[in-house]
Design an enzyme around this catalytic site. Structure first.
Site, PDB file in Angstrom:
ATOM      1  N   GLU A 192      18.476 -22.312  19.249  1.00 22.36           N
ATOM      2  CA  GLU A 192      18.750 -20.942  18.808  1.00 22.36           C
ATOM      3  C   GLU A 192      19.239 -20.105  19.980  1.00 22.36           C
ATOM      4  O   GLU A 192      18.784 -20.286  21.116  1.00 22.36           O
ATOM      5  CB  GLU A 192      17.483 -20.306  18.251  1.00 22.36           C
ATOM      6  CG  GLU A 192      16.966 -20.981  17.005  1.00 22.36           C
ATOM      7  CD  GLU A 192      15.850 -20.168  16.369  1.00 22.36           C
ATOM      8  OE1 GLU A 192      16.120 -19.462  15.389  1.00 22.36           O
ATOM      9  OE2 GLU A 192      14.724 -20.217  16.888  1.00 22.36           O
ATOM     10  N   ARG A 234       0.822  -1.227   0.000  1.00 26.10           N
ATOM     11  CA  ARG A 234       0.000   0.000   0.000  1.00 26.10           C
ATOM     12  C   ARG A 234       0.844   1.260   0.000  1.00 26.10           C
ATOM     13  O   ARG A 234       0.344   2.347  -0.252  1.00 26.10           O
ATOM     14  CB  ARG A 234      -0.950  -0.026   1.201  1.00 26.10           C
ATOM     15  CG  ARG A 234      -2.107  -0.976   0.957  1.00 26.10           C
ATOM     16  CD  ARG A 234      -3.061  -0.989   2.093  1.00 26.10           C
ATOM     17  NE  ARG A 234      -2.391  -1.473   3.304  1.00 26.10           N
ATOM     18  CZ  ARG A 234      -2.998  -1.741   4.440  1.00 26.10           C
ATOM     19  NH1 ARG A 234      -4.294  -1.566   4.546  1.00 26.10           N
ATOM     20  NH2 ARG A 234      -2.334  -2.172   5.492  1.00 26.10           N
ATOM     21  N   LYS A 270       4.835 -19.007   5.807  1.00 27.39           N
ATOM     22  CA  LYS A 270       4.317 -19.469   7.083  1.00 27.39           C
ATOM     23  C   LYS A 270       3.919 -18.261   7.931  1.00 27.39           C
ATOM     24  O   LYS A 270       4.426 -17.182   7.642  1.00 27.39           O
ATOM     25  CB  LYS A 270       5.340 -20.358   7.794  1.00 27.39           C
ATOM     26  CG  LYS A 270       6.533 -19.595   8.364  1.00 27.39           C
ATOM     27  CD  LYS A 270       7.416 -20.490   9.183  1.00 27.39           C
ATOM     28  CE  LYS A 270       7.053 -20.438  10.627  1.00 27.39           C
ATOM     29  NZ  LYS A 270       7.990 -19.665  11.477  1.00 27.39           N
ATOM     30  N   HIS A 301       9.283 -26.512  10.855  1.00 27.84           N
ATOM     31  CA  HIS A 301      10.665 -26.905  10.568  1.00 27.84           C
ATOM     32  C   HIS A 301      11.037 -28.263  11.180  1.00 27.84           C
ATOM     33  O   HIS A 301      11.596 -29.122  10.515  1.00 27.84           O
ATOM     34  CB  HIS A 301      11.642 -25.841  11.076  1.00 27.84           C
ATOM     35  CG  HIS A 301      11.306 -24.450  10.621  1.00 27.84           C
ATOM     36  ND1 HIS A 301      10.805 -24.180   9.376  1.00 27.84           N
ATOM     37  CD2 HIS A 301      11.413 -23.241  11.243  1.00 27.84           C
ATOM     38  CE1 HIS A 301      10.619 -22.873   9.247  1.00 27.84           C
ATOM     39  NE2 HIS A 301      10.971 -22.280  10.373  1.00 27.84           N
ATOM     40  N   HIS A 321      11.236 -22.792   4.822  1.00 25.08           N
ATOM     41  CA  HIS A 321      12.577 -22.542   4.307  1.00 25.08           C
ATOM     42  C   HIS A 321      13.575 -23.623   4.737  1.00 25.08           C
ATOM     43  O   HIS A 321      14.618 -23.773   4.117  1.00 25.08           O
ATOM     44  CB  HIS A 321      13.056 -21.130   4.642  1.00 25.08           C
ATOM     45  CG  HIS A 321      13.509 -20.933   6.059  1.00 25.08           C
ATOM     46  ND1 HIS A 321      12.638 -20.698   7.083  1.00 25.08           N
ATOM     47  CD2 HIS A 321      14.739 -20.933   6.618  1.00 25.08           C
ATOM     48  CE1 HIS A 321      13.317 -20.572   8.206  1.00 25.08           C
ATOM     49  NE2 HIS A 321      14.605 -20.695   7.961  1.00 25.08           N
TER      50      HIS A 321
HETATM   51  C1  BG6 Z   1      11.509 -18.934  11.459  1.00 29.58           C
HETATM   52  C2  BG6 Z   1      10.980 -18.716  12.845  1.00 29.58           C
HETATM   53  O1  BG6 Z   1      10.571 -19.651  10.686  1.00 29.58           O
HETATM   54  O2  BG6 Z   1      12.719 -19.684  11.519  1.00 29.58           O
HETATM   55  C3  BG6 Z   1      12.017 -17.993  13.694  1.00 29.58           C
HETATM   56  O3  BG6 Z   1       9.798 -17.937  12.780  1.00 29.58           O
HETATM   57  C4  BG6 Z   1      13.326 -18.748  13.670  1.00 29.58           C
HETATM   58  O4  BG6 Z   1      11.560 -17.854  15.036  1.00 29.58           O
HETATM   59  C5  BG6 Z   1      13.755 -19.036  12.237  1.00 29.58           C
HETATM   60  O5  BG6 Z   1      14.312 -17.964  14.326  1.00 29.58           O
HETATM   61  C6  BG6 Z   1      14.960 -19.953  12.221  1.00 29.58           C
HETATM   62  O6  BG6 Z   1      15.456 -20.077  10.916  1.00 29.58           O
HETATM   63  P1  BG6 Z   1      16.998 -20.409  10.665  1.00 29.58           P
HETATM   64  O7  BG6 Z   1      17.075 -20.639   9.196  1.00 29.58           O
HETATM   65  O8  BG6 Z   1      17.764 -19.209  11.132  1.00 29.58           O
HETATM   66  O9  BG6 Z   1      17.297 -21.611  11.483  1.00 29.58           O
END
Ligand code: BG6
Length: 498
Positions: free
Chosen positions: A220, A44, A152, A245, A182
């Site tokens: 993480e 927008r 997602k 994931h 991804h």
């Molecule tokens: C995303 C999540 O889909 O994947 C995040 O929403 C997460 O919370 C991320 O940090 C992790 O992706 P990667 O590729 O950095 O492991």
């Protein structure tokens, strides 16, 4: 590939600069995209083509600056509200005239509509495109195709995912829908398939007969940076990471060999595994699942409940560990130990197959019949940040007696000298443009994953399962070790230098 247009809805969001444009650019620089590719940003906000291109400058890595000089001319901006059919008319004219400028007939140009939007806009956007008949195309045709990439989160539970699937299927055929995760675009995740199905030595070992437990850890160190807490507090680790994931990685590790590498052959096998995941009862939850939140610590002065955008009374989990079971012939009784969390001490993703110990400890057992005290064999698939494979085994320590020590066979992607492994989005965007859906999630897969996750969430809502805590910068709550009860060992510690 005939002329293609990539239309990014929600192009003002950071995914566009962070991932989508650099990935398209890299494909372009490597010659994987033809030079008649056109990229159209839609949102927008009012801006000129030049303004958009200039804004993106900041996201372009130094190594791609030269290619960017040429590629930026392929980008144009179209101001429109994606949920408004009248605005879609404006977009259609924009796309048609870009095609004609290139000497192409609009009906022959392939169009990839990328929904980098808030999930509430997925359905209205597709509906608005449908009103203008912008999604119509001939099944299987290599020209004039129309595809939609959906980011997602795909729903927040089974019911909403099912409703979204049904909504999309009103306007699109399943083969036009590309649900993205991804993790499937990561080289090391794809390597699970090649390791398993291009090598004859692993598959005979890949079952309950030889594997005692499997661990999938997605750890993480990031917490709630920026405004992340606003979204995260409604999602939690279960919806944000486990449902997509972690379960996608699990399905690749546990699936049966497909009859071919066709998208549906692979996805048929993945969905069977997800369907076979045991849905926990309220009673099971206590034994099979641990949830927790991080608290402040020496390494982080804010705990989860103090984060911006988080309800101070929130019960949202920033960590979940699950002892999952797959009720099929291959895996019956083998625990799949799944774990993911934020604000942990290490960032790494790894799959570990813990093979059974030998039945007798012939060399060291003081008593006949003693079980081997060391677990000789472990296969570790290092997904990130280290990328490789490790197989451990025992060897005799040179010298007197029969003293055992660990040794390892290993492979590292960095040894291949093929440069940096490509970003997941680079591969996925190319696949979507080529119409290859293998690394995208089918509607029934999403629903099967939600069924498993919903049972956990239902259990939490109907039991007294506590929300444990762990200090930020640790590896999660100690109580998660109890999930390993009955199996040898406990959670891995990841690569030494992670
Ligand atoms: C995303 C999540 O889909 O994947 C995040 O929403 C997460 O919370 C991320 O940090 C992790 O992706 P990667 O590729 O950095 O492991």
């Amino acid at each position: 590939m005939a002329t293609s247009q990539v239309v990014i809805f929600g192009a003002s969001g950071d995914l566009t600069g962070r991932k989508l444009i650099p990935s398209l650019l890299r494909n372009f620089a490597e010659g994987a995209l033809r030079d008649d590719i056109q990229v159209i940003g839609v949102s927008r906000s009012e801006k000129s083509d030049k303004q958009w291109r200039d804004e993106l400058d900041a996201w372009i890595p130094a190594s791609l600056k030269d290619a960017w000089v040429t590629f930026r001319a392929h980008l144009t901006w179209c101001q429109a509200n994606s949920a408004n059919p009248e605005h879609m008319e404006h977009l259609e004219h924009h796309l048609d005239s870009l095609a004609r400028d290139r000497g192409a007939r609009p009906e022959e140009v392939g169009r990839l509509f990328y929904l980098a939007l808030a999930p509430s806009l997925f359905d209205p956007t597709v509906q608005a495109l449908d009103v203008r008949r912008m999604l119509e195309c001939t099944p299987g045709s290599k020209v004039g195709w129309r595809r939609v990439v959906v980011e997602k989160p795909f729903g927040v539970d089974l019911e909403s995912a099912r409703a979204l699937n049904q909504a999309l299927l009103r306007y699109l055929r399943e083969e036009q829908i590309f649900r993205i995760d991804h993790y499937l675009g990561k080289e090391t995740v794809q390597n699970i398939l090649s390791l398993r199905f291009q090598n004859a030595i692993f598959e005979p070992l890949w079952s309950r007969k030889h594997v005692e437990s499997v661990e999938i850890s997605v750890c993480e160190t990031v917490a709630m940076e920026g405004r992340r807490g606003e979204y995260y507090d409604k999602a939690g680790a279960t919806r944000d990471m486990l449902q997509n994931h972690v379960l996608q990685v699990l399905s690749l590790v546990a699936m049966e060999p497909p009859s071919s590498m066709r998208a549906d052959a692979i996805r048929n096998e993945k969905v069977k595994v997800l369907d076979a995941l045991r849905a926990f009862t309220e009673h099971d939850i206590m034994e099979h699942v641990v949830r927790a939140q991080y608290t402040s610590s020496a390494t982080r002065d804010r705990g989860y409940l103090d984060e911006y955008g988080v309800n101070p009374k929130s019960e949202t989990e920033t960590y979940i560990a699950v002892r999952a079971l797959i009720d099929n012939w291959r895996w019956s009784g083998v625990p799949f130990m799944l774990r993911t969390g934020k604000a942990l001490s290490k960032r790494y993703t790894e799959v570990v197959l813990n093979f059974r110990t030998p039945p007798l400890d012939l060399l060291n057992g003081p008593q006949p019949g003693d079980v081997c005290p060391l677990r000789p064999n472990r296969l570790r698939l290092l997904i990130q940040p280290q990328e490789g494979v490790r197989l451990s085994f025992l060897v005799k320590q040179p010298g007197a007696g029969m003293i055992m020590r660990y040794s390892e066979l290993g492979f590292d992607y960095s040894d291949l000298e093929t440069g940096e492994t490509p970003d997941a989005y680079q591969r996925l965007l190319l696949d979507a443009l080529e119409g290859n859906a293998t690394l995208f999630i089918r509607g029934d897969e999403v629903e099967a994953a939600w069924r498993f996750v919903d049972a956990i969430r239902h259990g939490w809502n109907h039991s007294s399962a506590p929300v444990h805590t762990y200090p930020a910068g640790s590896m999660g709550p100690r109580i998660a070790n109890e999930l390993y009860q009955g199996c040898e060992g406990t959670w891995g510690t990841g690569p030494e230098d992670a």
